[in-house]
Scaffold this active site. Structure first.
Site, short mmCIF file in Angstrom:
data_model
loop_
_atom_site.label_atom_id
_atom_site.label_comp_id
_atom_site.label_asym_id
_atom_site.label_seq_id
_atom_site.Cartn_x
_atom_site.Cartn_y
_atom_site.Cartn_z
N SER A 50 61.09 27.61 -24.57
CA SER A 50 61.66 28.51 -23.56
C SER A 50 60.55 29.43 -23.05
O SER A 50 59.45 29.45 -23.60
CB SER A 50 62.77 29.36 -24.21
OG SER A 50 62.18 30.23 -25.17
N ASP A 83 61.91 24.63 -21.29
CA ASP A 83 63.35 24.86 -21.30
C ASP A 83 63.68 26.05 -20.39
O ASP A 83 63.00 27.09 -20.44
CB ASP A 83 63.76 25.16 -22.76
CG ASP A 83 65.26 25.13 -22.97
OD1 ASP A 83 65.98 24.51 -22.18
OD2 ASP A 83 65.71 25.75 -23.97
N HIS A 84 64.70 25.92 -19.57
CA HIS A 84 65.18 27.01 -18.70
C HIS A 84 64.08 27.72 -17.90
O HIS A 84 63.94 28.95 -17.99
CB HIS A 84 65.96 28.05 -19.51
CG HIS A 84 67.27 27.53 -20.01
ND1 HIS A 84 68.37 27.37 -19.21
CD2 HIS A 84 67.63 27.10 -21.24
CE1 HIS A 84 69.36 26.87 -19.92
NE2 HIS A 84 68.95 26.68 -21.16
N ASP A 105 65.85 25.78 -13.80
CA ASP A 105 67.26 26.20 -13.91
C ASP A 105 67.60 27.10 -12.72
O ASP A 105 67.58 28.32 -12.83
CB ASP A 105 67.50 26.93 -15.24
CG ASP A 105 68.97 27.30 -15.40
OD1 ASP A 105 69.74 27.08 -14.46
OD2 ASP A 105 69.33 27.82 -16.48
N GLY A 193 73.68 29.85 -28.35
CA GLY A 193 73.83 30.75 -29.49
C GLY A 193 74.87 30.30 -30.50
O GLY A 193 75.45 29.21 -30.39
N SER A 229 74.45 23.04 -30.21
CA SER A 229 74.44 23.21 -31.67
C SER A 229 75.86 23.07 -32.20
O SER A 229 76.83 23.47 -31.54
CB SER A 229 73.85 24.57 -32.05
OG SER A 229 72.44 24.47 -32.07
N THR A 272 70.03 26.65 -32.02
CA THR A 272 70.72 27.52 -32.98
C THR A 272 70.85 26.91 -34.38
O THR A 272 70.61 27.59 -35.38
CB THR A 272 72.12 27.87 -32.42
OG1 THR A 272 71.94 28.61 -31.21
CG2 THR A 272 72.93 28.69 -33.40
P1 13P Z 1 72.15 26.08 -28.84
O1 13P Z 1 72.07 27.57 -28.81
O2 13P Z 1 73.56 25.60 -28.92
O3 13P Z 1 71.31 25.49 -29.91
O4 13P Z 1 71.59 25.55 -27.44
C1 13P Z 1 70.22 25.47 -27.18
C2 13P Z 1 69.91 25.18 -25.76
O5 13P Z 1 70.75 24.82 -24.96
C3 13P Z 1 68.52 25.36 -25.33
O6 13P Z 1 68.35 25.18 -23.97
O1 G3H Z 2 68.35 28.27 -24.24
C1 G3H Z 2 68.15 28.96 -25.22
C2 G3H Z 2 67.25 28.53 -26.30
O2 G3H Z 2 67.95 28.63 -27.51
C3 G3H Z 2 65.97 29.34 -26.31
O3 G3H Z 2 66.22 30.65 -26.62
O4 G3H Z 2 65.01 32.15 -25.04
O5 G3H Z 2 65.61 32.88 -27.36
O6 G3H Z 2 63.79 31.21 -26.97
P1 G3H Z 2 65.09 31.80 -26.49
ZN ZN Z 3 69.93 25.77 -22.71
#
Ligand code: 13P
Ligand code: G3H
Ligand code: ZN
Length: 346
Positions: A50, A83-84, A105, A193, A229, A272
């Site tokens: 992330s 990610d994101h 995103d 989460g 998760s 998570t």
């Molecule tokens: P979880 O919080 O369900 O593990 O999801 C992680 C996620 O979507 C990261 O982009």
């Molecule tokens: O999308 C969320 C992931 O669990 C990453 O979370 O931004 O706390 O690293 P983070």
């Molecule tokens: Zn996500």
């Protein structure tokens, strides 16, 4: 083997009806846990970072750790994914850093919180697809917003408002045609989460039928499930047994994810569950022996606990047994394919 474009892994997963877990990392132990699990199960790997992870670990450390993972595991194809990504700028800096896949995103504005307009989402996604595909890099986009307020990513929606932001399959069809993204994250009622659902989710809150409908309309688009998760009670119990305070909560059952995989889900995001496993293992060491202060004494069991979770998911998602079957395509190969197809590969 060098890091590979994520599209190569998702195409192979689609051709062979399985899903690939995408596991978040922030440090060496998490990367090692994933690679050990992959080695033991012969699984292709998606490692994702992330924006927060990149800031925490520093891009350079992360890049070299990922290169070490690839060097030590030449038989395992590994994709490194942003990610994101909250803006084209974030995606571009990830590409510069050597990520082989990025998520733009655009379902949220640059603040990562406020739902954006459809037009904004198309505009930023198109921009990233153009630049990424010119380098053979894969692009994941998102349409619709995840629920919940946990962990930074998401609009904090609930009730009627959350329902209004689930992915609309007709709009998904239009969005993929307009942007040429390789993979599409869909909102079906999950959230990031630990606190996703207050009881085991039924079809009322987890809308698996959206996935089936998108797959019917877009059989060649790789769907991504975020917030996947499972929040296993066993992991929560270990944390609470050793002094933690995690409230009763439910995640996405693995059987529902498997149902998604049968309908075109190819990437499953899990963070998570690994955080829970790591925390439980560390708490146990501290609770059982207050004299421990060598980080290896608690990071080793933490890494082992995460490895077990990742291994279980790799087996459940069906990616186990496939590492050595994935074609060895490089960023340059993908670059040529995108070029020949006018950027869109379907
Ligand atoms: P979880 O919080 O369900 O593990 O999801 C992680 C996620 O979507 C990261 O982009
Ligand atoms: O999308 C969320 C992931 O669990 C990453 O979370 O931004 O706390 O690293 P983070
Ligand atoms: Zn996500």
């Amino acid at each position: 083997m060098a890091l590979v474009p994520m599209r190569v892994l998702l195409d192979h997963a689609a051709e062979n009806d399985y899903g690939v877990g995408a596991f978040n990392v922030n440090n060496m132990e998490q990367i090692q846990a994933i690679m050990e699990a992959a080695r033991e199960t012969n699984s292709p790997v998606i490692v994702q970072a992330s924006r927060g992870a990149r800031a925490y670990s520093d891009d350079n450390y992360l890049r070299h750790l990922m290169l070490a993972a690839a060097e030590l595991n030449p038989k395992i194809p590994i994709a490194m994914h942003q990610d994101h990504g909250n803006s084209p700028k974030t995606c571009f800096s990830a590409i510069e850093m050597g990520f082989t896949s990025v998520m733009m995103d655009g379902s949220l504005q640059e603040d990562g919180k406020t739902p954006s307009s459809y037009e904004y989402n198309v505009e930023v996604t198109q921009k990233v697809v153009e630049a990424a595909h010119a380098k053979g890099v894969t692009v994941e986009a998102e349409l619709g917003c995840l629920g919940g307020i946990e962990d930074g990513h998401g609009a904090g929606l609930s009730g009627e408002e959350a329902l209004a932001h689930l992915t609309d399959p007709a709009q998904a069809e239009e969005f993929v045609a307009q942007t040429g993204c390789d993979a599409l994250a869909v909102a079906i009622g999950t959230s990031h989460g630990a606190y996703k659902f207050t009881k085991k989710p039924t079809g009322e809150v987890l809308k698996m039928e959206i996935i089936a409908e998108i797959h019917r309309r877009l059989p060649n688009t790789h769907m991504v499930m975020h917030g996947s998760s499972s929040v296993p009670k066993e992991l929560v119990d270990i944390i609470n047994q050793y002094g933690g305070e995690i409230r009763e909560t439910y995640g996405v059952p693995v059987e529902e994810i498997q149902e998604g995989i049968r309908h075109g889900v190819r990437k499953i995001n899990v963070d998570t569950d690994n955080r829970l496993a790591i925390t439980g293992a560390i708490r146990k060491v501290f609770a059982e022996d207050g004299g421990k202060f060598d980080p290896r004494d608690y990071l080793k069991p933490a890494r082992a606990a995460m490895k077990e979770v990742v291994k279980a998911r790799m087996i459940a998602f069906g990616q186990a047994g496939n590492a050595d079957k994935v074609p060895a395509l490089t960023l340059d190969d993908m670059k040529r394919r995108y070029h020949d197809m006018g950027s869109k590969v379907s």
